[in-house]
Design a protein around this motif. Structure first.
Motif, mmCIF file in Angstrom:
data_model
loop_
_atom_site.group_PDB
_atom_site.id
_atom_site.type_symbol
_atom_site.label_atom_id
_atom_site.label_comp_id
_atom_site.label_asym_id
_atom_site.label_seq_id
_atom_site.Cartn_x
_atom_site.Cartn_y
_atom_site.Cartn_z
ATOM 1 N N ARG A 47 -0.742 11.588 3.556
ATOM 2 C CA ARG A 47 -1.058 10.442 2.673
ATOM 3 C C ARG A 47 -0.414 9.138 3.035
ATOM 4 O O ARG A 47 0.655 9.037 3.469
ATOM 5 C CB ARG A 47 -0.736 10.870 1.112
ATOM 6 C CG ARG A 47 -1.450 12.215 0.926
ATOM 7 C CD ARG A 47 -1.431 12.412 -0.480
ATOM 8 N NE ARG A 47 -2.525 11.681 -1.267
ATOM 9 C CZ ARG A 47 -2.488 10.468 -1.761
ATOM 10 N NH1 ARG A 47 -1.486 9.812 -1.639
ATOM 11 N NH2 ARG A 47 -3.608 9.726 -2.231
ATOM 12 N N PRO A 65 1.538 6.002 1.845
ATOM 13 C CA PRO A 65 2.396 5.550 0.624
ATOM 14 C C PRO A 65 1.897 4.416 0.068
ATOM 15 O O PRO A 65 1.555 3.332 0.809
ATOM 16 C CB PRO A 65 3.841 5.460 1.340
ATOM 17 C CG PRO A 65 3.539 5.152 2.769
ATOM 18 C CD PRO A 65 2.251 5.893 3.199
ATOM 19 N N ARG A 66 2.035 4.450 -1.190
ATOM 20 C CA ARG A 66 1.526 3.021 -1.876
ATOM 21 C C ARG A 66 2.780 2.749 -2.712
ATOM 22 O O ARG A 66 3.530 3.468 -3.424
ATOM 23 C CB ARG A 66 0.239 3.264 -2.689
ATOM 24 C CG ARG A 66 -0.693 2.072 -2.524
ATOM 25 C CD ARG A 66 -1.720 2.193 -3.265
ATOM 26 N NE ARG A 66 -2.381 3.581 -3.348
ATOM 27 C CZ ARG A 66 -3.228 3.867 -4.511
ATOM 28 N NH1 ARG A 66 -3.448 2.926 -5.180
ATOM 29 N NH2 ARG A 66 -3.462 5.179 -4.348
ATOM 30 N N SER A 67 2.808 1.404 -3.146
ATOM 31 C CA SER A 67 4.102 1.042 -3.880
ATOM 32 C C SER A 67 3.745 1.530 -5.442
ATOM 33 O O SER A 67 2.982 1.759 -6.056
ATOM 34 C CB SER A 67 3.747 -0.604 -4.426
ATOM 35 O OG SER A 67 5.130 -1.024 -5.017
ATOM 36 N N ALA A 68 5.036 1.841 -5.965
ATOM 37 C CA ALA A 68 5.181 2.382 -7.347
ATOM 38 C C ALA A 68 5.311 1.548 -8.594
ATOM 39 O O ALA A 68 4.669 1.946 -9.647
ATOM 40 C CB ALA A 68 6.599 3.161 -7.507
ATOM 41 N N ASP A 69 5.265 0.250 -8.338
ATOM 42 C CA ASP A 69 5.176 -0.630 -9.467
ATOM 43 C C ASP A 69 4.298 -1.928 -9.249
ATOM 44 O O ASP A 69 3.440 -2.066 -8.137
ATOM 45 C CB ASP A 69 6.247 -1.052 -10.003
ATOM 46 C CG ASP A 69 7.389 -1.249 -8.883
ATOM 47 O OD1 ASP A 69 8.683 -1.317 -9.310
ATOM 48 O OD2 ASP A 69 7.088 -1.644 -7.798
#
Lengths: 198, 198
Positions: free
Chosen positions: B192, B194-198
């Motif tokens: 997967r 990674p995408r930003s958390a905010d």
DNA sequence: ACCTGAACACCGTTCAAGT
DNA sequence: ACCTGAACACCGTTCAAGT
């Protein structure tokens, strides 16, 4: 429960303090000056202490809603198809929240062992809900079986801590989050027995 | 280099301060009271500041030898047969040292981005030597290729930080260390993005 | 009931005065 | 050269006095 039948000025002060505290803690982190908060809320020191007897009590009031939201979110995600992805998604949201205030990860970790802390009580329901997400992902074989919710909580909080340590490392937060999550996946178990470092 | 042609009393004070500081920092962590150190060393505040202009300068003097030892140890381990085990062994020793003083992990991480800090200079040679150990383990296919020395340093320091957060989690230090190390092994890479958390 | 702010015991940092 | 300790500007916490 709280806030019932208070004097009008008390109610007003409570809200003023909370509002100012949010700003100041955003600026200075969880170690923000209480004096500064009282000053900027135009309130005597005694008033602040009356409403929030400890620093943790103030922090708890600041965070209670977020904890409740995260706990509800965990229960919601318990019904998801992909338990691995559900856990990953929840931890991502948790990490995002934990990055709101500098020092928050530390405050949460420290109060785990302090039953008397307001933060402990406020945080534990959320931690339990998250623990169930971990358990489910383990039952589905997605997470290595030799860990528990506390391990996962500690490691993700640790990533939050890293991000607080300066701009150089802060940019790696999401990368490190992925590393940690991958590392918890089943199949990454080493054959070597751990021995103590000292 | 240092310590040459000083007045006898200056030399004596320098050593007294350092000796007392070691004890106090052991007790109170890196945030120990400088006033307390001066008091217990029976020295004026100005004397402490003259010898150690910043808190980091004092900490650096306390740690320089350990850093040098760890750097030498890394170079030694570069010649080992098993590059995976060499890295693991070095990190184990590093973690053990990092657990000497409460707050030390944080001090080291923060000063990575501060070139002017005495701790930065003192620590960087050690970090570079460790980075070479990481590189070698990667070349041998033991560590996933999408990370670097800083990632490893950050994550192991983070484990040190966790252990400082209270007795409940401190007991898991070695377990968490193993988890992190396993997670950095090649083959644990997720598919997967990674995408930003905010 | 609730609020105020002074009082107390601490900090870190600087700097004039001493030897 | 080096040392001392008071001075200054901050803290957190408590508590008598006010309304």
């Amino acid at each position: 429960m709280t806030g019932r039948q208070q004097r009008a000025d008390a109610q007003r002060n409570y809200e003023r303090i909370l509002e100012v505290a949010r700003t100041v803690v955003e600026e200075q982190g969880t170690q923000a000056s209480l004096r500064d908060i009282a000053r900027r809320a135009e309130v005597g020191m005694g008033t602040l202490y009356r409403h929030f007897p400890t620093r943790e009590a103030l922090l708890e009031a600041l965070l209670r809603q977020r904890f409740d939201t995260l706990a509800a979110r965990a229960e919601e995600l318990e019904g998801a198809d992909d338990s691995r992805e559900a856990l990953r998604q929840w931890l991502r949201e948790f990490l995002s929240r934990a990055s709101a205030y500098r020092g928050l990860s530390s405050s949460m970790m420290t109060t785990i062992g302090d039953e008397d802390s307001a933060l402990h009580a406020s945080c534990s329901a959320m931690r339990e809900a998250a623990g169930r997400l971990v358990k489910r992902a383990q039952d589905d074989g997605h997470i290595r079986p030799d860990i528990d919710g506390m391990d996962v909580f500690a490691l993700v909080s640790a990533v939050g801590w890293i991000a607080e340590q300066g701009p150089v490392v802060a940019g790696r937060r999401d990368h490190l989050f992925s590393l940690v999550l991958d590392g918890l996946a089943a199949g990454a178990v080493s054959g070597r027995a751990p021995r103590s470092a000292d």
